[in-house]
Design a protein around this motif. Structure first.
Motif, short mmCIF file in Angstrom:
data_model
loop_
_atom_site.label_atom_id
_atom_site.label_comp_id
_atom_site.label_asym_id
_atom_site.label_seq_id
_atom_site.Cartn_x
_atom_site.Cartn_y
_atom_site.Cartn_z
N THR A 153 -24.54 -35.97 34.78
CA THR A 153 -24.33 -35.86 36.23
C THR A 153 -25.30 -34.83 36.82
O THR A 153 -25.81 -33.96 36.10
CB THR A 153 -22.89 -35.39 36.57
OG1 THR A 153 -22.72 -34.03 36.13
CG2 THR A 153 -21.85 -36.29 35.91
N GLU A 154 -25.50 -34.94 38.15
CA GLU A 154 -26.33 -33.95 38.84
C GLU A 154 -25.66 -32.58 38.85
O GLU A 154 -26.33 -31.55 38.94
CB GLU A 154 -26.58 -34.41 40.29
CG GLU A 154 -27.51 -35.60 40.41
CD GLU A 154 -27.79 -35.96 41.85
OE1 GLU A 154 -28.33 -35.11 42.58
OE2 GLU A 154 -27.47 -37.10 42.25
N GLU A 155 -24.32 -32.56 38.79
CA GLU A 155 -23.59 -31.28 38.81
C GLU A 155 -23.94 -30.44 37.57
O GLU A 155 -24.12 -29.22 37.67
CB GLU A 155 -22.08 -31.55 38.88
CG GLU A 155 -21.67 -32.18 40.21
CD GLU A 155 -20.44 -33.07 40.05
OE1 GLU A 155 -19.99 -33.26 38.90
OE2 GLU A 155 -19.95 -33.57 41.08
N ASP A 178 -24.36 -46.13 37.93
CA ASP A 178 -25.40 -45.14 37.66
C ASP A 178 -26.53 -45.68 36.79
O ASP A 178 -27.55 -45.01 36.63
CB ASP A 178 -24.79 -43.91 36.98
CG ASP A 178 -23.85 -43.16 37.91
OD1 ASP A 178 -24.02 -43.29 39.13
OD2 ASP A 178 -22.94 -42.46 37.40
N GLU A 230 -36.28 -36.04 42.03
CA GLU A 230 -35.37 -34.92 41.78
C GLU A 230 -33.97 -35.42 41.44
O GLU A 230 -33.29 -34.89 40.57
CB GLU A 230 -35.31 -34.01 43.02
CG GLU A 230 -34.37 -32.82 42.88
CD GLU A 230 -34.77 -31.84 41.79
OE1 GLU A 230 -33.88 -31.12 41.30
OE2 GLU A 230 -35.95 -31.82 41.41
N GLN A 231 -33.54 -36.52 42.15
CA GLN A 231 -32.22 -37.07 41.86
C GLN A 231 -32.14 -37.59 40.43
O GLN A 231 -31.08 -37.55 39.80
CB GLN A 231 -31.91 -38.21 42.83
CG GLN A 231 -31.49 -37.73 44.20
CD GLN A 231 -30.82 -38.84 44.99
OE1 GLN A 231 -31.07 -40.01 44.75
NE2 GLN A 231 -29.98 -38.47 45.93
N GLN A 232 -33.25 -38.12 39.91
CA GLN A 232 -33.25 -38.69 38.57
C GLN A 232 -33.50 -37.64 37.48
O GLN A 232 -33.42 -37.95 36.30
CB GLN A 232 -34.31 -39.79 38.48
CG GLN A 232 -34.10 -40.96 39.44
CD GLN A 232 -32.74 -41.61 39.27
OE1 GLN A 232 -32.31 -41.86 38.14
NE2 GLN A 232 -32.05 -41.86 40.37
N ARG A 233 -33.79 -36.39 37.86
CA ARG A 233 -34.15 -35.38 36.87
C ARG A 233 -33.00 -35.10 35.90
O ARG A 233 -33.22 -34.79 34.73
CB ARG A 233 -34.59 -34.08 37.57
CG ARG A 233 -35.13 -33.04 36.60
CD ARG A 233 -35.89 -31.94 37.32
NE ARG A 233 -35.03 -31.05 38.06
CZ ARG A 233 -34.48 -29.94 37.54
NH1 ARG A 233 -34.72 -29.61 36.30
NH2 ARG A 233 -33.72 -29.17 38.28
N TYR A 234 -31.77 -35.21 36.40
CA TYR A 234 -30.64 -34.89 35.51
C TYR A 234 -30.59 -35.85 34.32
O TYR A 234 -30.17 -35.47 33.22
CB TYR A 234 -29.32 -34.91 36.29
CG TYR A 234 -28.78 -36.27 36.65
CD1 TYR A 234 -27.90 -36.95 35.80
CD2 TYR A 234 -29.11 -36.88 37.84
CE1 TYR A 234 -27.39 -38.18 36.13
CE2 TYR A 234 -28.61 -38.12 38.20
CZ TYR A 234 -27.74 -38.77 37.33
OH TYR A 234 -27.24 -39.99 37.66
N LEU A 286 -26.71 -30.63 35.91
CA LEU A 286 -28.09 -30.16 36.14
C LEU A 286 -28.10 -28.94 37.05
O LEU A 286 -28.86 -27.99 36.84
CB LEU A 286 -28.94 -31.29 36.74
CG LEU A 286 -30.36 -30.90 37.16
CD1 LEU A 286 -31.19 -30.49 35.95
CD2 LEU A 286 -31.04 -32.06 37.89
N TYR A 287 -27.23 -28.94 38.07
CA TYR A 287 -27.22 -27.84 39.03
C TYR A 287 -26.78 -26.55 38.35
O TYR A 287 -27.38 -25.48 38.56
CB TYR A 287 -26.28 -28.16 40.20
CG TYR A 287 -26.63 -27.42 41.46
CD1 TYR A 287 -27.32 -28.03 42.49
CD2 TYR A 287 -26.27 -26.08 41.62
CE1 TYR A 287 -27.66 -27.35 43.64
CE2 TYR A 287 -26.61 -25.38 42.76
CZ TYR A 287 -27.30 -26.02 43.78
OH TYR A 287 -27.64 -25.33 44.91
N ASP A 341 -29.65 -25.35 36.28
CA ASP A 341 -30.67 -24.71 37.10
C ASP A 341 -30.28 -23.29 37.48
O ASP A 341 -31.13 -22.39 37.58
CB ASP A 341 -30.93 -25.53 38.37
CG ASP A 341 -31.78 -26.77 38.10
OD1 ASP A 341 -32.43 -26.80 37.04
OD2 ASP A 341 -31.79 -27.69 38.94
#
Length: 828
Positions: free
Chosen positions: A734-736, A9, A723-727, A738-739, A742
């Motif tokens: 992790t993106e999870e 990562d 968007e993938q790097q926003r987290y 961030l989700y 949101d």
């Protein structure tokens, strides 16, 4: 190799600190020395291979997954490292480390879906010394029976095709040792009936899928077999790291002039009528015309392309080798002949220039002339039944090409940058699973679907000494496939509507049973009992299949039954083995078997004489637009390295996954029969049809349209990547997380409240993961589902800021619960 990351990562930086911490840390150094060095003895020379940074990290992720295989139901995950980044060596590294570091003596099964891939990967293992003194052929399963015999023993390795798992009723094998299945190109064909047979035969085996492209279709099925992504090393990162070279695109297609004479329709219809086609040949002809390739294989067009290729590639003579992708096997040989002719013309032109050259130019032109004279070309196509007669009808001789393919050692010669075999003509072979580092120019004259295209263009991105980039030369308008995928995505941006790609299993099973019943009734009305086929054995089963083929006597009957079979094949892939009874699955397989016989028969029907006649008619009417001197063909091309094809592929796949719909069966049949009437070759207006094809083809040669498509693809890939790097920018790991953030976020929050929401998101996800990790199939158990729901309720009520009222907390709770269920449903 540059050591840019300590974990997958990481963003990556070439720094002394990163290298020292990554390589010189005692555990890593010893690991590299022991498990990540190979000596490859391919091609008569020994090469020392040290794992690259991404291979070391990816393989160790796979080793961790193997260590935890009992917790994951044997699903280790999908190992996606882009084409050209050393996937085969990664498989060898993983096998080597598992056999050295784990107790016992596991059997490692290397699974492919084509003979040439099976040979390539087994040779790699042999040449790297993993098979000891035994030849690779000793570990290759020669048949389904041989595979079962090998599995009942404990060999170190077994190399097999997925098609060898062809015994659905075989007794499951429960060995006293571990079995690991490594599937190469996991997304392509390694699901369906053969995968079901594999899972049935080896219920205790662990499974890992290797792929060089993203899972563009049916990846929910692949995930059921292998799990989610385990390690990702995509196109963009590979280019940045220098593991692959940048790719440039250039369109060199000429426009076709509009047809001027409508009599072409009458001449083609007369030819079809005079051929007096039976049902089988009529069916085959319809399939041929559905491909819309007759304009593209017209001799004037092929000759124009051959002339351009000879001039273009001879100008790039210092760049590397070339691969020309043709529409079909016959066209490969035709194009070879035309290029040979125009290559000699280019040699004469170069010799004439040499006579008038200045002293400074003479040496360079002499070297170029020598290079052109010694350049060798070859056709590389697979063998088929009656190919000698087929090619002879086209006025071609396949025998010298076939002898060269079988005895010429072409694969090794083409990989050797010093060998004079520099140009190959292919249509399917060598497009996947064949790495040629010195290939720099890929010429495309075959329409490809988006996911196949993404895999094919990577043929030219291999790193080689002196090679700065790869070049894709487009004659057919391949951008159309990318534009269509982009259009699908734009209509329904993936992830925006959160459409669940799975469907109601009860409705799915009901539709499968309804379609099977309709197929049985169709056969019964024609005095054919499907159960007799199911009960039949050996040669009797073959006879019953032939009898089933006979009952589909008319075109309409055949279309109707093929629709039943195709619908069952489409839907049954979304079922697990235990969701249908053995009797129900036997009926489905019997219908599919009849359907396959009908399709196979079509493949072997010969209408070559008629196709040659139609081609000769079309040749008289096709003319290519001449390019004016004021409008030179050569253009600067487009740098397509900036397009993250893997990222786009994943996003486009999300769109396609939503398209599994249970269409009304009667509508499906009616649409098929309506299409049959509309596409009847005996009643078609060919003048109008070909005008449309020509118009569409010419539209794909428009530079402005091409530039617009690439710009949109680049912008979309960039926005998705951002968007993938926003987290990371938001401070999450992790993106999870961030989700979840949101979901809980709402406008007009203060800085303190935003900080609190972030803390809640992280805490909530960690606690949920803890509950899920200790439960097998958590989503099937009411008590675990209730525990997850309680954690969500308690944390949201206790931790959310005061500005969240009672009603909104209930809404957020439902949204979080839905996301957790969809995201982690497959987790162990």
């Amino acid at each position: 190799h540059e050591w840019k990351r300590l974990a997958e990562d990481d963003e990556g930086s070439v720094a002394l600190e990163t290298m020292l911490r990554g390589v010189c840390k005692k555990e890593n150094f010893l690991d590299l020395l022991e498990n990540f060095i190979l000596y490859d003895h391919s091609g008569g020379k020994t090469v020392k291979i040290l794992a690259r940074n991404h291979q070391y990290l990816g393989v160790n992720e796979a080793v961790k997954a193997y260590a935890a295989r009992k917790l994951n139901n044997g699903k280790l995950g999908v190992f996606w490292h882009t084409q050209g980044s050393g996937k085969s060596y990664s498989m060898v590294f993983l096998s080597q480390k598992i056999r050295r570091k784990f107790a016992g003596s596991p059997t490692i099964i290397i699974l492919t879906d084509r003979d040439e891939l099976n040979k390539q990967i087994s040779d790699t293992f042999e040449n790297c010394g993993l098979l000891g003194k035994t030849k690779a052929s000793g570990y290759i399963a020669s048949s389904g029976d041989d595979l079962v015999r090998k599995l009942k023993g404990n060999p170190s390795f077994i190399f097999t095709l997925i098609q060898k798992f062809n015994k659905p009723d075989a007794e499951p094998i429960h060995p006293d040792h571990d079995i690991l299945i490594m599937s190469d190109e996991a997304h392509r064909s390694q699901y369906g009936v053969f995968a079901e047979n594999m899972m049935h035969l080896l219920p205790d085996a662990s499974r890992i899928g290797f792929t060089g492209t993203p899972l563009l279709s049916d990846d929910n099925i692949t995930a059921r077999t292998f799990g989610g992504y385990l390690s990702v090393y995509d196109f963009k990162r590979a280019v940045e790291d220098g593991a692959t070279v940048p790719l440039y695109y250039e369109n060199r297609g000429d426009k076709i002039q509009d047809l001027q004479n409508p009599e072409i329709s009458d001449r083609i219809l007369d030819a079809i009528e005079n051929a007096d086609l039976d049902v089988d040949r009529q069916d085959k002809l319809e399939a041929e015309f559905a491909k819309e390739i007759h304009i593209l294989t017209a001799e004037p067009r092929l000759r124009k392309i051959a002339r351009d290729f000879a001039a273009h590639y001879s100008d790039l003579w210092t760049s590397g080798k070339a691969m020309f992708v043709c529409l079909n096997k016959v066209t490969c040989v035709r194009m070879y002949n035309y290029v040979q002719e125009y290559w000699q013309e280019e040699i004469k032109k170069t010799a004439a220039r040499l006579k008038k050259a200045s002293q400074q130019e003479t040496q360079e032109l002499e070297r170029k002339l020598e290079w052109m004279k010694e350049t060798e070309m070859a056709v590389v196509i697979s063998q088929e039944q009656n190919e000698i007669q087929t090619f002879r009808k086209w006025g071609l001789d396949i025998l010298p090409h076939r002898e060269k393919i079988e005895k010429g050692n072409l694969d090794k010669r083409f990989k050797d940058s010093e060998d004079h075999l520099r140009i190959v003509f292919v249509c399917a072979m060598w497009l996947t699973g064949f790495d040629v580092k010195c290939l720099s120019c890929l010429y495309l004259d075959k329409p490809l679907k988006a996911h196949t295209l993404m895999q094919t263009i990577a043929r030219a991105n291999r790193v080689n000494e002196g090679k700065s980039n790869g070049l894709i030369i487009d004659y057919v308008g391949i951008v159309k496939a990318l534009r269509n995928a982009l259009a699908d995505y734009t209509r329904n941006p993936a992830g925006k509507e959160h459409t669940d790609p799975t469907i109601d299993k009860e409705k799915l099973i009901a539709r499968i049973l309804e379609t099977t019943a309709a197929a049985k009734e169709f056969l019964s009305a024609r005095n054919y009992d499907l159960q007799n086929l199911i009960d039949a054995k050996d040669f009797s089963k073959v006879e019953r299949l032939q009898a089933a083929e006979a009952v589909c006597g008319t075109i309409e009957d055949r279309k109707t039954f093929v629709t039943y079979g195709s619908e069952i094949s489409r839907l049954i892939r979304y079922t697990n083995r235990d969701e249908l009874t053995s009797e129900q699955r036997s009926e489905c397989n019997a219908v599919i078997a009849i359907n396959n016989v009908l399709k196979r028969k079509r493949r072997h029907i010969d209408i070559t004489d008629l196709m040659v006649e139609i081609n000769s008619i079309i040749n008289e009417y096709i003319q290519i637009e001449e390019q004016s001197d004021a409008e030179p063909k050569t253009n600067a091309g487009f740098d397509i390295s900036k397009i993250n094809f893997e990222l786009l592929g994943r996003e486009f796949a999300k769109v396609r996954k939503t398209k599994l719909v249970l269409r009304d069966l009667e509508d499906v049949i009616r649409q098929k029969l309506d299409a049959m009437v509309a596409e009847n070759p005996g009643r078609m207006d060919y003048y109008e049809r070909y005008q449309t094809i020509i118009s569409n083809y010419n539209g794909e040669q428009d530079r402005a349209s091409i530039e617009k498509t690439f710009t949109e693809l680049i912008n979309l890939a960039q926005s998705l990547d951002d968007e993938q790097q926003r987290y990371i920018r938001e401070g999450f790991t992790t993106e999870e997380e961030l989700y979840v953030y949101d979901i809980l976020f709402k406008p007009e929050l203060s800085k303190a409240e935003i900080k609190k929401i972030k803390e809640v998101s992280t805490e909530l996800l960690q606690k949920i993961k803890t509950i899920i990790s200790v439960s097998d199939h958590w989503s099937d158990k009411q008590e675990t589902m209730a525990a997850v729901d309680n954690v969500i309720r308690d944390i949201l009520w206790a931790e959310l800021p005061e500005c969240y009222d009672e009603k909104s907390i209930t809404d957020y709770r439902d949204k979080v619960k839905t996301y957790i269920y969809e995201r982690f449903r497959e987790a162990a």
